[in-house]
Scaffold this motif. Structure first.
Motif, PDB file in Angstrom:
ATOM      1  N   SER A 177     -63.156  -3.495  53.305  1.00 38.32           N
ATOM      2  CA  SER A 177     -64.301  -2.590  53.441  1.00 38.32           C
ATOM      3  C   SER A 177     -65.175  -2.645  52.184  1.00 38.32           C
ATOM      4  N   ASN A 178     -66.151  -1.743  52.097  1.00 38.24           N
ATOM      5  CA  ASN A 178     -67.107  -1.747  50.976  1.00 38.24           C
ATOM      6  C   ASN A 178     -66.432  -1.506  49.632  1.00 38.24           C
ATOM      7  N   ASN A 179     -66.663  -2.412  48.707  1.00 35.69           N
ATOM      8  CA  ASN A 179     -66.133  -2.274  47.342  1.00 35.69           C
ATOM      9  C   ASN A 179     -67.174  -1.636  46.431  1.00 35.69           C
ATOM     10  N   TYR A 180     -66.690  -1.004  45.383  1.00 36.81           N
ATOM     11  CA  TYR A 180     -67.584  -0.509  44.326  1.00 36.81           C
ATOM     12  C   TYR A 180     -66.804  -0.534  43.017  1.00 36.81           C
ATOM     13  N   GLY A 181     -67.544  -0.557  41.891  1.00 43.80           N
ATOM     14  CA  GLY A 181     -66.881  -0.599  40.592  1.00 43.80           C
ATOM     15  C   GLY A 181     -67.719  -1.384  39.601  1.00 43.80           C
ATOM     16  N   TYR A 211     -68.387   1.838  59.688  1.00 44.70           N
ATOM     17  CA  TYR A 211     -67.223   0.972  59.500  1.00 44.70           C
ATOM     18  C   TYR A 211     -66.058   1.866  59.077  1.00 44.70           C
ATOM     19  N   ALA A 212     -64.861   1.495  59.525  1.00 42.66           N
ATOM     20  CA  ALA A 212     -63.657   2.202  59.068  1.00 42.66           C
ATOM     21  C   ALA A 212     -62.486   1.245  59.230  1.00 42.66           C
ATOM     22  N   ILE A 213     -61.680   1.160  58.212  1.00 43.98           N
ATOM     23  CA  ILE A 213     -60.555   0.209  58.218  1.00 43.98           C
ATOM     24  C   ILE A 213     -59.240   0.934  58.454  1.00 43.98           C
ATOM     25  N   ASP A 214     -58.465   0.401  59.399  1.00 42.91           N
ATOM     26  CA  ASP A 214     -57.077   0.831  59.549  1.00 42.91           C
ATOM     27  C   ASP A 214     -56.238  -0.093  58.661  1.00 42.91           C
ATOM     28  N   ALA A 215     -55.797   0.426  57.531  1.00 47.26           N
ATOM     29  CA  ALA A 215     -55.051  -0.396  56.565  1.00 47.26           C
ATOM     30  C   ALA A 215     -53.538  -0.281  56.781  1.00 47.26           C
ATOM     31  N   GLY A 216     -53.140   0.136  57.975  1.00 45.73           N
ATOM     32  CA  GLY A 216     -51.724   0.366  58.258  1.00 45.73           C
ATOM     33  C   GLY A 216     -50.861  -0.887  58.102  1.00 45.73           C
ATOM     34  N   LYS A 217     -51.414  -2.057  58.505  1.00 45.74           N
ATOM     35  CA  LYS A 217     -50.578  -3.270  58.481  1.00 45.74           C
ATOM     36  C   LYS A 217     -50.213  -3.662  57.049  1.00 45.74           C
ATOM     37  N   ILE A 218     -51.198  -3.705  56.168  1.00 48.98           N
ATOM     38  CA  ILE A 218     -50.894  -4.115  54.778  1.00 48.98           C
ATOM     39  C   ILE A 218     -50.017  -3.061  54.084  1.00 48.98           C
ATOM     40  N   GLU A 219     -50.177  -1.818  54.471  1.00 49.92           N
ATOM     41  CA  GLU A 219     -49.322  -0.773  53.880  1.00 49.92           C
ATOM     42  C   GLU A 219     -47.879  -0.929  54.350  1.00 49.92           C
ATOM     43  N   ARG A 220     -47.705  -1.111  55.658  1.00 49.39           N
ATOM     44  CA  ARG A 220     -46.344  -1.226  56.227  1.00 49.39           C
ATOM     45  C   ARG A 220     -45.666  -2.511  55.785  1.00 49.39           C
ATOM     46  N   GLU A 221     -46.384  -3.632  55.929  1.00 49.99           N
ATOM     47  CA  GLU A 221     -45.721  -4.929  55.742  1.00 49.99           C
ATOM     48  C   GLU A 221     -45.650  -5.354  54.279  1.00 49.99           C
ATOM     49  N   LEU A 222     -46.646  -4.949  53.484  1.00 49.88           N
ATOM     50  CA  LEU A 222     -46.694  -5.450  52.103  1.00 49.88           C
ATOM     51  C   LEU A 222     -46.647  -4.321  51.068  1.00 49.88           C
ATOM     52  N   SER A 223     -46.485  -3.093  51.546  1.00 50.59           N
ATOM     53  CA  SER A 223     -46.369  -1.924  50.661  1.00 50.59           C
ATOM     54  C   SER A 223     -47.530  -1.787  49.685  1.00 50.59           C
ATOM     55  N   TRP A 224     -48.733  -2.188  50.113  1.00 51.42           N
ATOM     56  CA  TRP A 224     -49.906  -1.975  49.252  1.00 51.42           C
ATOM     57  C   TRP A 224     -50.553  -0.641  49.599  1.00 51.42           C
ATOM     58  N   ARG A 225     -50.980   0.063  48.585  1.00 52.99           N
ATOM     59  CA  ARG A 225     -51.756   1.297  48.783  1.00 52.99           C
ATOM     60  C   ARG A 225     -52.798   1.407  47.686  1.00 52.99           C
ATOM     61  N   ILE A 261     -58.078  -4.453  54.683  1.00 57.17           N
ATOM     62  CA  ILE A 261     -57.903  -3.716  53.420  1.00 57.17           C
ATOM     63  C   ILE A 261     -58.978  -2.634  53.339  1.00 57.17           C
ATOM     64  N   GLY A 262     -58.549  -1.401  53.125  1.00 58.32           N
ATOM     65  CA  GLY A 262     -59.528  -0.314  53.031  1.00 58.32           C
ATOM     66  C   GLY A 262     -58.930   0.877  52.320  1.00 58.32           C
ATOM     67  N   GLY A 263     -59.789   1.846  52.031  1.00 57.67           N
ATOM     68  CA  GLY A 263     -59.375   2.973  51.191  1.00 57.67           C
ATOM     69  C   GLY A 263     -59.135   4.273  51.937  1.00 57.67           C
ATOM     70  N   ASP A 290     -66.574   2.679  54.438  1.00 62.83           N
ATOM     71  CA  ASP A 290     -65.208   3.047  54.032  1.00 62.83           C
ATOM     72  C   ASP A 290     -65.008   2.436  52.640  1.00 62.83           C
ATOM     73  N   TRP A 291     -65.073   3.254  51.598  1.00 57.00           N
ATOM     74  CA  TRP A 291     -65.217   2.728  50.230  1.00 57.00           C
ATOM     75  C   TRP A 291     -63.878   2.487  49.547  1.00 57.00           C
ATOM     76  N   LEU A 292     -63.802   1.365  48.829  1.00 53.32           N
ATOM     77  CA  LEU A 292     -62.571   1.007  48.104  1.00 53.32           C
ATOM     78  C   LEU A 292     -62.942   0.578  46.686  1.00 53.32           C
ATOM     79  N   TYR A 293     -62.249   1.142  45.702  1.00 63.55           N
ATOM     80  CA  TYR A 293     -62.500   0.752  44.311  1.00 63.55           C
ATOM     81  C   TYR A 293     -62.049  -0.694  44.128  1.00 63.55           C
ATOM     82  N   VAL A 294     -62.859  -1.481  43.391  1.00 60.59           N
ATOM     83  CA  VAL A 294     -62.654  -2.936  43.377  1.00 60.59           C
ATOM     84  C   VAL A 294     -61.273  -3.356  42.885  1.00 60.59           C
ATOM     85  N   SER A 295     -60.696  -2.646  41.908  1.00 57.37           N
ATOM     86  CA  SER A 295     -59.387  -3.105  41.409  1.00 57.37           C
ATOM     87  C   SER A 295     -58.300  -2.900  42.460  1.00 57.37           C
TER      88      SER A 295
END
Ligand code: NAD
Ligand code: DAU
Length: 354
Positions: free
Chosen positions: A187-191, A298-312, A250-252, A224-229
């Motif tokens: 989704s949209n990055n900022y930073g 826009y809106a991201i369902d980030a469930g897959k990367i959270e479940r499978e790769l434990s990213w948050r 990937i989303g926030g 759907d905003w996500l900080y770049v880091s």
């Protein structure tokens, strides 16, 4: 071991390289054409760092890319290189087709040839990570569920259509040739280091210059905003543990209408850099003609990367926006340097007749 990053002098690519070398010692080769959006100042702190090398060039230049792959034998290629601004794609789609589709195709061809010549162990360890966007899914109704990885592609701008094409090519190279491709749709990055043609830095720059804050249409479009880091950390995680052939959204979890974003920026500037007349920067908001084909939500369902790769994500929007506004206030030379004649020409082209 080495990684090859393309487009590493842009906003996300430069943040990625800086974060990578802070976290790890694995060397990085940065291949970037240095378009208006590429800026080596972003990477100034790496001058003299033996882990980092810059090569100026185009992802579509096959002899150059072949040579780099042969010389450095990277164990992964991460493709950030793209034309990335929707409004520019509306004014002139040609560069988007050239880099995002033809360039990505040429890069994939070089990487395919390189990969096919590797021994079995190197072949299965190799990764091609294609960095893409949520815009390929098109626009969501206000109450529709967020984009999952299986959402139908329905791009609406020349930019998103060109990114969709490159996603399809990357997928095909996995299915047809067995290239270990990973695709991320963010989704949209900022930073820090974001070029001030995009919403958040543009509003900061205009506010400080006493100019109007141009809101397209009614300002109720949702991103759907996500900080770049956080995006950079997600890419590292996908590179380390993602399954080849898979895509990861990937989303926030952070949907906001544009107007709320601009008001939040005005609020922070009121606190940290109050206007001389004591009035709010919010008074500089001006409604202007809408972007043609403007996606509503826009809106991201980030469930897959959270479940499978434990990213948050580590940042909330409140913490990320404070860091971002602070960064722009603390880097006036960076901002002055990017506002060249070409930047002023762009403002004239995009805003004069709105
Ligand atoms: P950016 O426009 O800031 O940077 C793009 C970089 O690519 C620049 O350094 C530019 O010089 C380089 N480049 C352009 N054409 C090239 C070519 N032909 N060969 C080599 N280098 C070239 O873009 P960004 O915002 O950092 O986005 C990076 C990637 O992430 C893009 O693929 C974009 O589609 C994707 N993305 C961006 C966002 C976002 O919010 N910015 C969100 C999701 C995905
Ligand atoms: O969603 C991911 C995408 O986010 C990335 O793929 C793109 O590379 C990136 O540029 C970004 O695209 P957007 O079009 O969403 O970003 P932009 O900052 O251009 O605009 C954000 C929103 O703000 C959008 O609804 C348009 C609006 N806007 C933008 C500008 C520049 C305004 O209202 N006024 C403006 O002057």
């Amino acid at each position: 071991m080495t990684i090859l990053v393309t487009g590493g002098a842009g906003f996300i690519g430069s943040n990625f390289i800086l974060d990578w070398l802070e976290e790890r010692d694995e060397p990085v080769i940065n291949l970037d054409r240095l378009t208006y959006a590429g800026n080596l100042e972003n990477l100034a702190e790496l001058r003299g760092d033996p882990r980092y090398a810059f090569v100026r060039g185009d992802i579509g230049d096959r002899p150059l890319v072949e040579n780099l792959l042969q010389k450095h034998a990277p164990r992964a290629v991460i493709n950030f290189a793209a034309e990335s601004h929707v409004d520019r794609s509306i004014h002139g789609p040609g560069d988007f087709i050239q880099t995002n589709i033809v360039g990505a195709f040429n890069l994939l061809e070089c990487v395919r040839a390189h990969h096919s010549a590797l021994n079995d162990a190197a072949k299965s360890a190799f990764r091609f990570l294609h960095v893409s966007t949520d815009e390929v899914y098109g626009s969501l109704d206000v109450d529709a569920p967020a984009f999952s990885e299986t959402h139908r592609y329905a791009p609406n701008s020349p930019y998103s259509a060109s990114k969709a094409a490159s996603d399809h090519l990357a997928r095909a190279y996995h299915r047809t040739y067995g290239l270990p491709v990973l695709t991320t749709n963010c989704s949209n990055n900022y930073g820090p280091f974001q070029f001030p043609e995009k919403l958040i830095p543009l509003m900061i720059v205009n506010a400080l210059a006493g100019k109007s804050l141009p809101i397209y249409g009614d300002g109720m479009q949702i991103r759907d905003w996500l900080y770049v880091s956080d995006h950079c950390a997600a890419i590292r995680r996908v590179l380390d543990a993602g399954r080849p052939g898979e895509t990861y959204n990937i989303g926030g979890w952070n949907e906001k209408p544009n107007l709320d974003i601009v008001r939040a920026i005005a609020g922070l500037l009121d606190e940290w850099r109050p206007r001389a007349d004591g009035r709010s920067y919010g008074e500089q908001i001006a409604y202007v003609a809408d972007r043609p084909g403007h996606d509503r939500r826009y809106a991201i369902d980030a469930g897959k990367i959270e479940r499978e790769l434990s990213w948050r994500p580590a940042e909330t929007f409140a913490t990320g926006l404070r860091k971002t506004v602070r960064w722009y206030l603390d880097h006036p030379e960076w901002l002055a340097n990017v506002q060249s004649g070409a930047y002023r020409d762009w403002l004239e082209k995009n805003y004069a007749e709105r």
